[in-house]
Design an enzyme around this catalytic site. Structure first.
Site, PDB file in Angstrom:
ATOM      1  N   ASP A 177      54.132  67.143   8.116  1.00  0.00           N
ATOM      2  CA  ASP A 177      54.967  66.044   8.614  1.00  0.00           C
ATOM      3  C   ASP A 177      55.197  66.272  10.102  1.00  0.00           C
ATOM      4  O   ASP A 177      55.781  67.286  10.500  1.00  0.00           O
ATOM      5  CB  ASP A 177      56.303  66.020   7.862  1.00  0.00           C
ATOM      6  N   GLU A 212      52.132  61.798   8.260  1.00  0.00           N
ATOM      7  CA  GLU A 212      52.480  62.592   7.086  1.00  0.00           C
ATOM      8  C   GLU A 212      51.309  62.582   6.106  1.00  0.00           C
ATOM      9  O   GLU A 212      50.698  61.542   5.863  1.00  0.00           O
ATOM     10  CB  GLU A 212      53.732  61.989   6.436  1.00  0.00           C
TER      11      GLU A 212
END
Length: 475
Positions: free
Chosen positions: A11, A106
C-alpha cells in the site's frame, strides 16, 4: 492456510498527496490535500502532515479547510498517478505473475507463484527471505519514484492487509503463520473487512468489542446477530482463517459505497447532502481504480427495511464527480422517502478503462457554469458590468477591422486548476498555485529541482500552456 508468509500486501503511503509532494519540491514536508475543491468537494487523499490536524480522506473539503487552512489544496492529476502506478505494478510483477491490484496504489502479490517460489520452499527460514524480498521491493520503489510504501506479509490476504495497516507509514510487518489469532485478538472489530459502523454498533450492543470477543462468541451468536452469511464470514475472519487466492487482473463489474445511519433520515435536504457525500466517495474509488462508468445506481433502504434501487445510463462512461453527483440526485428525487431512510448507497456500473478525456470534462463544465454565473450577475437593465449602456460598444472592441468586431467570436476564458501542470515559453515547466480575478499564479519548478520562483500572468497569456506531467525521477 499457508505455512509460509508468502502473500504480501503493498500500500503506497498517502499516494496522491505523496506524488504531488514528489513532483513539487516546494510542498515537501508541508500539508497537502488532494480532492474536489468545489462547494461539495471531498478530500481524496491527505498527506501525513495534514493528518496531524485531523484531516482524513472522505472528509468534506470545507471542513478540511477549517482544520488545516494553510495546506496546499490541489485537484487530482490522474495521468501522473497512473504513470507512477504502472511503474510500481511493474516492479510487483517482477516478483510474481500473480499480482492482484485493488486500486492504483494497492495490490496483493503471491510470492510462492513467482521466481522465488522454489527458494521459499527450500529455505530453512522462509520468513527471512520474504522480509528480504519485501525490503528490496520498498527500496526499489523509493529509488524509482521517490515515494514510500508500506508492506504486510502473511500466510493469507486478510492478515497481509492487516499487517500493512500496522506497518504504515513506510514500514514492513510480517505475521508468522500460526500467530493470526494473537495478532487479531486485541484489535477492534472494525479492523475486520466488512465490519462497518452499523455492524460495529450491533456487535457493541451485544458486548462484542474486540476481535477476540467475536472468536469467543461462536457461530450461533454471530449468525443470530448478523445473519447467516455475514455472521459466518465474520467468525472466519475473527479466527484468522482466509484461504482466498491472489487473483490477477480482477475485472470489477461496479464500484459503490453505502452508509447505514443510526437514526433514519427524514429531511430531504439532509438525504441529498448524504447522496452528495456518497457520490464523491464513489468517484474517489472509481478514479483510484483508474476506471470510468456509464450507469449510475442509487440504493435506498427505507424505514421499513424495504430496499429500492434506481439507475440511469449515461451517453458514455465518465468519472466526473459533477455528472455522477447530479445523476444520483435526480435518482433520489424519484424515491418516496416518507417515513425515513436508514441506508443510502451510490454506485457506478458498466465500467470502462479510464480515459484521459474524462479528466477535462469537469473543468469544461465548471468553466461553463462560471460563465453562466457571470451572465446572471450582469445588471438587469442590460448595461455592461463596466458601465456601458445598451448598444454602446466597449472600448476594447473598437479596434481595427479584424481585431474585434461585432461578428467576432468571444474566446472562452481558460480555466486553470490548482496543481495543474503547465509550461511557459520563457520560464519552462511549472504548476498552478491558484487563479482568480483574471490572473493565474504559477510556481516554476520540476521534481528534480529545488523550490522554484512564483510568477503571475493573465489567464489568457499565450505564452502559458497546459502540459503533461513530468516523471518523478529525471531520465
Amino acid at each position: 492456510m499457508r505455512s509460509l508468509p508468502s502473500i504480501i500486501h503493498l500500500d503506497m503511503d498517502a499516494f496522491f498527496a505523496s506524488v504531488e509532494q514528489a513532483a513539487k519540491p516546494s510542498l515537501r514536508g508541508k500539508p497537502v490535500l488532494v480532492g474536489g475543491l468545489g462547494g461539495r468537494g471531498v478530500v481524496s487523499t491527505a498527506s501525513y502532515e495534514a493528518r496531524k490536524f485531523g484531516v482524513h480522506s472522505a472528509m468534506p473539503m470545507a471542513q478540511a479547510r477549517r482544520l488545516c487552512p494553510n495546506a496546499a489544496f490541489l485537484t487530482g492529476r490522474f495521468e501522473a498517478y497512473r504513470r507512477v502506478s504502472d511503474l510500481v505494478m511493474g516492479l510487483l510483477r517482477e516478483l510474481s505473475p500473480l499480482v492482484e491490484p485493488l486500486s492504483l496504489d494497492e495490490a496483493f502479490v503471491d510470492l510462492a507463484a513467482g521466481p522465488y517460489g522454489p527458494a521459499l520452499t527450500a529455505a530453512s527460514d522462509g520468513a527471512a527471505l520474504v522480509l528480504a524480498l519485501a525490503e528490496d521491493l520498498r527500496a526499489d520503489i523509493e529509488r524509482r519514484t521517490g515515494l514510500t510504501a508500506s508492506v504486510g506479509a502473511a500466510g493469507s490476504k486478510l492478515m497481509a492487509k492487516i499487517a500493512s495497516e500496522q506497518a504504515k507509514p513506510d514500514g514492513l510487518v510480517l505475521v508468522p503463520p500460526g500467530r493470526e489469532r494473537a495478532v487479531l485478538g486485541p484489535m477492534s472489530v472494525r479492523a475486520l473487512p466488512g465490519v462497518g459502523p452499523a455492524t460495529e454498533q450491533v456487535l457493541r450492543r451485544a458486548g462484542l468489542i474486540t476481535v477476540a470477543d467475536l472468536a469467543d462468541a461462536g457461530e450461533a451468536e454471530l449468525v443470530q446477530l448478523l445473519g447467516r452469511a455475514h455472521g459466518a464470514g465474520v467468525l472466519q475472519m475473527a479466527l484468522g482463517l482466509d484461504d482466498r487466492p491472489v487473483v490477477p487482473d480482477r475485472d470489477a463489474k461496479s464500484v459503490s459505497v453505502e452508509d447505514t445511519f443510526e437514526v433514519d433520515l427524514a429531511d430531504r435536504d439532509r438525504i441529498l447532502h448524504e447522496v452528495d457525500v456518497l457520490a464523491a466517495r464513489c468517484v474517489g474509488r472509481l478514479r483510484a481504480a483508474g476506471r470510468s462508468g456509464r450507469t449510475v445506481v442509487l440504493k435506498v433502504r427505507r424505514f421499513d427495511f424495504s430496499t429500492l434501487t434506481r439507475s440511469e445510463t449515461l451517453r458514455g462512461p465518465t468519472d466526473d464527480e459533477t455528472v455522477i453527483t447530479d445523476t444520483a440526485r435526480r435518482l433520489a428525487a424519484q424515491v418516496d422517502v416518507t417515513g425515513g431512510v436508514r441506508l443510502l448507497g451510490v454506485g457506478v456500473s458498466q465500467l470502462a478503462d479510464y480515459t484521459q478525456e474524462d479528466l477535462f470534462a469537469q473543468a469544461v463544465r465548471e468553466a461553463a457554469r462560471e460563465q453562466a454565473e457571470q451572465r446572471e450577475a450582469e445588471p438587469e437593465d442590460g448595461s455592461e458590468p463596466g458601465g456601458s449602456s445598451p448598444g454602446e460598444q466597449p472600448a476594447e472592441a473598437s479596434g481595427e477591422p479584424g481585431e474585434a468586431g461585432e461578428d467576432a467570436e468571444v474566446p472562452a476564458v481558460r480555466r486553470w486548476m490548482p496543481g495543474q501542470d503547465v509550461t511557459h515559453t520563457e520560464h519552462g515547466p511549472g504548476w498552478v498555485q491558484g487563479s482568480g480575478v483574471g490572473r493565474v499564479t504559477v510556481r516554476f519548478e520540476t521534481p528534480w529541482s529545488g523550490p522554484g520562483r512564483v510568477r503571475t500572468f493573465l489567464v489568457d497569456d499565450p505564452a502559458l500552456e497546459p502540459a503533461r506531467p513530468l516523471p518523478l525521477r529525471q531520465e
